[in-house]
Design an enzyme around this catalytic site. Structure first.
Site, short mmCIF file in Angstrom:
data_model
loop_
_atom_site.label_atom_id
_atom_site.label_comp_id
_atom_site.label_asym_id
_atom_site.label_seq_id
_atom_site.Cartn_x
_atom_site.Cartn_y
_atom_site.Cartn_z
N ALA B 35 0.83 -1.21 0.00
CA ALA B 35 0.00 0.00 0.00
C ALA B 35 0.86 1.26 0.00
CB ALA B 35 -0.91 0.01 1.23
N ASP B 36 0.46 2.26 -0.80
CA ASP B 36 1.12 3.56 -0.69
C ASP B 36 0.26 4.45 0.22
OD1 ASP B 36 -1.01 4.56 -2.17
OD2 ASP B 36 0.14 4.73 -4.04
N SER B 37 0.71 5.70 0.42
CA SER B 37 0.01 6.55 1.40
C SER B 37 -1.45 6.79 1.01
CB SER B 37 0.75 7.88 1.55
OG SER B 37 0.85 8.53 0.31
N ASP B 39 -3.30 4.73 -0.74
CA ASP B 39 -4.03 3.46 -0.49
C ASP B 39 -4.48 3.38 0.96
OD1 ASP B 39 -3.80 2.22 -3.03
OD2 ASP B 39 -1.73 1.68 -2.60
N THR B 40 -3.59 3.75 1.88
CA THR B 40 -3.96 3.61 3.29
C THR B 40 -5.10 4.58 3.65
OG1 THR B 40 -2.16 5.09 3.92
CG2 THR B 40 -1.70 2.76 4.04
#
Lengths: 247, 77
Positions: B35-37, B39-40
């Site tokens: 996950a990238d930022s 995504d979170t």
């Protein structure tokens, strides 16, 4: 360049450039929701769209008021679905030389022209992220780059919009969401009709095209940015000014 | 009715585009599931929607693994 099946939200759609954008997006098949600050304005948008054979309607929304934006978007989401095209066009001017500019002139213009863009963009992002598709198109101005005496507030807001747009473009581009600005020069609208003949002549001297632009000439560029064909254009400011300023 | 664990894992799969078999309770969203930022942020929003709750930013930052998310939901809904 069909926008069939997309809901487009256009702020400040009663007159001028906003009205032309609403009609053009509608002509390309989008369901258009235009905002106005008054009930009568919203009704005139609804009537104008109907007359042009375009699907859509007007709603009342004050873009300087967070609650009003929430209420308006709730209505759109329920009635039409999540807007995947947002055109931030609503704007005001409160011109004065800085030495005479009032605090309210500064804050009103920043609220309506800049903070509004932050609020509406934030409000539609969730729907766009879910759809993995979105278009945010912010109407800037040629003066954001040029500067203009008597418009410190307006220039600051519009330059702010351009910087905001570039950040937003970087944040959201891997979700299929683009963010761009269109920067009109002098367009034949109520905003420029206020000028007297002398001011108008002085202005025309600096426009290589030798004429004012038409609202439809801005709308066609917005329509391009909203289209599938513009998927790889993001963080950009497109100038529509007859050559008066080239960045 | 699915358990909280099943519902959380289903959302994780949908949001991060990973297969169910890859999602362990100990999986870290960022390190294990890629996950990238953004995504979170989207993951937290999806959890809020599914469980009809609000996760404050300072709590959301602490949700590093699938189990963290399950524990949070269990104790707050």
């Amino acid at each position: 360049m069909s926008l069939e099946g997309k809901v487009a939200l256009v702020t400040g759609a009663t007159r001028g450039i906003g009205r032309a954008i609403a009609l053009e997006l509608g002509r390309l098949g989008a369901e258009v929701v235009g905002t106005a600050t008054s009930e009568s304005g919203a009704e005139s948008i609804t009537a104008g769209l109907k007359e042009a054979g375009v699907k859509g309607y007007g709603i009342v929304m004050n873009v300087a008021d967070a609650e009003s934006i929430d209420a308006g978007l709730k209505q759109v989401n329920e009635q039409s679905g999540a807007p995947l095209i947002l055109v931030n066009n609503a704007g005001i001017t409160r011109d004065n030389l800085l030495m005479r500019l009032k605090d309210d002139d500064w804050s009103d213009v920043l609220e309506t022209n800049l903070s509004s863009v932050y609020r509406t963009s934030k409000a539609v992002l969730r729907g766009m992220a879910k759809a993995r598709w979105g278009r945010i198109i912010n109407i800037s101005s040629v003066v954001a780059g040029m500067g203009n005496p008597g418009q410190g507030n307006y220039c600051a807001a519009k330059a702010g919009v351009e910087g905001f747009t570039r950040s937003l473009a970087k944040e959201m581009s891997n979700r299929g969401i683009t963010a761009n600005c269109v920067a009109p020069g002098f367009i034949d609208t109520d905003m420029t009709k206020k000028l007297d003949e002398k001011q108008r002549d002085a202005m025309l001297e600096n426009i290589p095209a030798g004429r004012l632009g038409e609202p439809e000439e801005v709308a066609s560029v917005v329509a391009f940015l909203a289209s599938a064909g513009a998927a790889y254009v993001t963080g950009e400011t497109i100038h529509v000014n007859g050559g008066m300023y080239m960045g | 009715m699915s358990t909280v664990e099943e519902r959380v894992k289903k959302i994780v799969c949908e949001q991060l585009g990973v297969k169910e078999a890859e999602v362990q309770n100990t999986s870290s969203f960022v390190e294990d599931l890629g996950a990238d930022s953004l995504d979170t942020v989207e993951l937290v929003m999806a959890l809020e929607e599914e469980f009809e709750t609000e996760i404050p930013d300072e709590e959301a930052e602490k949700l590093g693994t699938v189990q963290d998310a399950i524990d949070y939901i269990v104790s707050h809904t």
